[in-house]
Design a protein around this motif. Structure first.
Motif, PDB file in Angstrom:
ATOM      1  N   ALA A   2       0.830  -1.197   0.000  1.00  0.00           N
ATOM      2  CA  ALA A   2       0.000   0.000   0.000  1.00  0.00           C
ATOM      3  C   ALA A   2       0.870   1.255   0.000  1.00  0.00           C
ATOM      4  O   ALA A   2       1.816   1.360   0.783  1.00  0.00           O
ATOM      5  CB  ALA A   2      -0.918  -0.005   1.225  1.00  0.00           C
ATOM      6  N   ARG A   4       0.626   5.438   0.394  1.00  0.00           N
ATOM      7  CA  ARG A   4      -0.244   6.521   0.862  1.00  0.00           C
ATOM      8  C   ARG A   4       0.498   7.835   0.722  1.00  0.00           C
ATOM      9  O   ARG A   4       1.659   7.945   1.127  1.00  0.00           O
ATOM     10  CB  ARG A   4      -0.634   6.303   2.325  1.00  0.00           C
ATOM     11  CG  ARG A   4      -1.597   7.354   2.868  1.00  0.00           C
ATOM     12  CD  ARG A   4      -1.932   7.078   4.325  1.00  0.00           C
ATOM     13  NE  ARG A   4      -0.804   7.349   5.220  1.00  0.00           N
ATOM     14  CZ  ARG A   4      -0.531   8.550   5.750  1.00  0.00           C
ATOM     15  NH1 ARG A   4      -1.292   9.602   5.462  1.00  0.00           N
ATOM     16  NH2 ARG A   4       0.497   8.703   6.561  1.00  0.00           N
ATOM     17  N   GLU A   5      -0.153   8.821   0.111  1.00  0.00           N
ATOM     18  CA  GLU A   5       0.455  10.132  -0.042  1.00  0.00           C
ATOM     19  C   GLU A   5       0.411  10.862   1.296  1.00  0.00           C
ATOM     20  O   GLU A   5      -0.651  11.205   1.798  1.00  0.00           O
ATOM     21  CB  GLU A   5      -0.273  10.932  -1.125  1.00  0.00           C
ATOM     22  CG  GLU A   5      -0.149  10.317  -2.511  1.00  0.00           C
ATOM     23  CD  GLU A   5      -0.898  11.101  -3.579  1.00  0.00           C
ATOM     24  OE1 GLU A   5      -1.374  12.211  -3.266  1.00  0.00           O
ATOM     25  OE2 GLU A   5      -1.023  10.611  -4.721  1.00  0.00           O
ATOM     26  N   VAL A  11       5.591   9.932   0.058  1.00  0.00           N
ATOM     27  CA  VAL A  11       4.644   8.829   0.156  1.00  0.00           C
ATOM     28  C   VAL A  11       5.112   7.860   1.224  1.00  0.00           C
ATOM     29  O   VAL A  11       6.310   7.749   1.510  1.00  0.00           O
ATOM     30  CB  VAL A  11       4.479   8.072  -1.182  1.00  0.00           C
ATOM     31  CG1 VAL A  11       3.839   8.947  -2.228  1.00  0.00           C
ATOM     32  CG2 VAL A  11       5.803   7.512  -1.669  1.00  0.00           C
ATOM     33  N   GLU A  12       4.143   7.166   1.793  1.00  0.00           N
ATOM     34  CA  GLU A  12       4.402   6.144   2.804  1.00  0.00           C
ATOM     35  C   GLU A  12       4.045   4.787   2.214  1.00  0.00           C
ATOM     36  O   GLU A  12       2.979   4.632   1.608  1.00  0.00           O
ATOM     37  CB  GLU A  12       3.550   6.424   4.035  1.00  0.00           C
ATOM     38  CG  GLU A  12       3.614   5.374   5.128  1.00  0.00           C
ATOM     39  CD  GLU A  12       2.592   5.648   6.208  1.00  0.00           C
ATOM     40  OE1 GLU A  12       2.967   6.222   7.248  1.00  0.00           O
ATOM     41  OE2 GLU A  12       1.399   5.295   6.001  1.00  0.00           O
TER      42      GLU A  12
END
Length: 216
Positions: A2, A4-5, A11-12
């Motif tokens: 996944a 995530r921004e 991003v993560e």
């Protein structure tokens, strides 16, 4: 895997055992957990031929393999980051635009001439973008970098999209590209450079365009 921004420039990524992701070397900003980073000499799942293609074009972007269990934060050069989700289709993206991508995606290299004929080769010579472009296919996420942010423009059979080649980031779908001249085009928008070209994309899909003509 996944992505995530976190914000417009970071991003993560969640890393879980048994899965891996690839990122541009030097893009790791911080991480938590038991995560390992290994230089990847073959550049993902494209194998040796994929690597050779980019070497011949002097376009190899060093990658690293990320594995383990934890969370990794990616960013590079203060560039804006956009996450693109693939659902079985293929993303065509300039190699230096890649920040990170899921290891489940199949990576390859495509000679632009196979899409744009002679014009594909001209595009590489004139715009400074390479003769080869990276392809990522399958189900997963890709984080790309750009100047000034990225916006997505739909491409339909009835409505081709014309893009400044320097602003092009990536595209996906059943799309063909060709380079065309546009005399006076740059002069009209205040960016006269002595040469005027447009990248025309036709078919069905989307093109991702950065809000700048500046190269990474």
């Amino acid at each position: 895997m996944a992505f995530r921004e976190v914000n417009s420039k970071m991003v993560e990524a969640t890393v879980v055992p048994g899965q891996r992701l690839f990122s541009q070397r030097g893009a790791m900003l911080a991480y938590k957990g038991e995560v390992s980073f290994t230089p990847n000499v073959q550049g993902g799942q494209g194998g040796v031929m994929s690597m050779i293609g980019r070497r011949l074009a002097n376009e190899a972007t060093p990658l690293m393999t990320v594995e383990g269990s934890g969370t990794v934060f990616f960013g590079h050069g203060g560039h804006h980051v956009q996450v693109i989700t693939l659902t079985g289709d293929t993303l065509y993206v300039e190699a230096d635009r890649l920040l990170a991508f899921d290891g489940t995606l199949q990576q390859g290299t495509m000679f632009l001439g196979s899409q744009g004929g002679v014009m594909g080769m001209v595009r590489g010579q004139v715009t400074g973008q390479g003769l080869f472009t990276t392809t990522l296919k399958g189900h997963g996420a890709v984080a790309v970098m750009a100047h000034g942010g990225v916006f997505e423009v739909p491409i339909t059979p009835q409505r081709p999209v014309h893009v400044d080649p320097q602003a092009y980031v990536a595209h996906h779908g059943d799309v063909r590209n060709k380079l065309s001249t546009a005399l006076g085009w740059r002069d009209m928008v205040g960016r006269g450079s002595g040469e005027a070209f447009q990248l025309e994309l036709s078919g069905s899909g989307s093109v991702y365009v950065q809000a700048s003509e500046e190269k990474l």
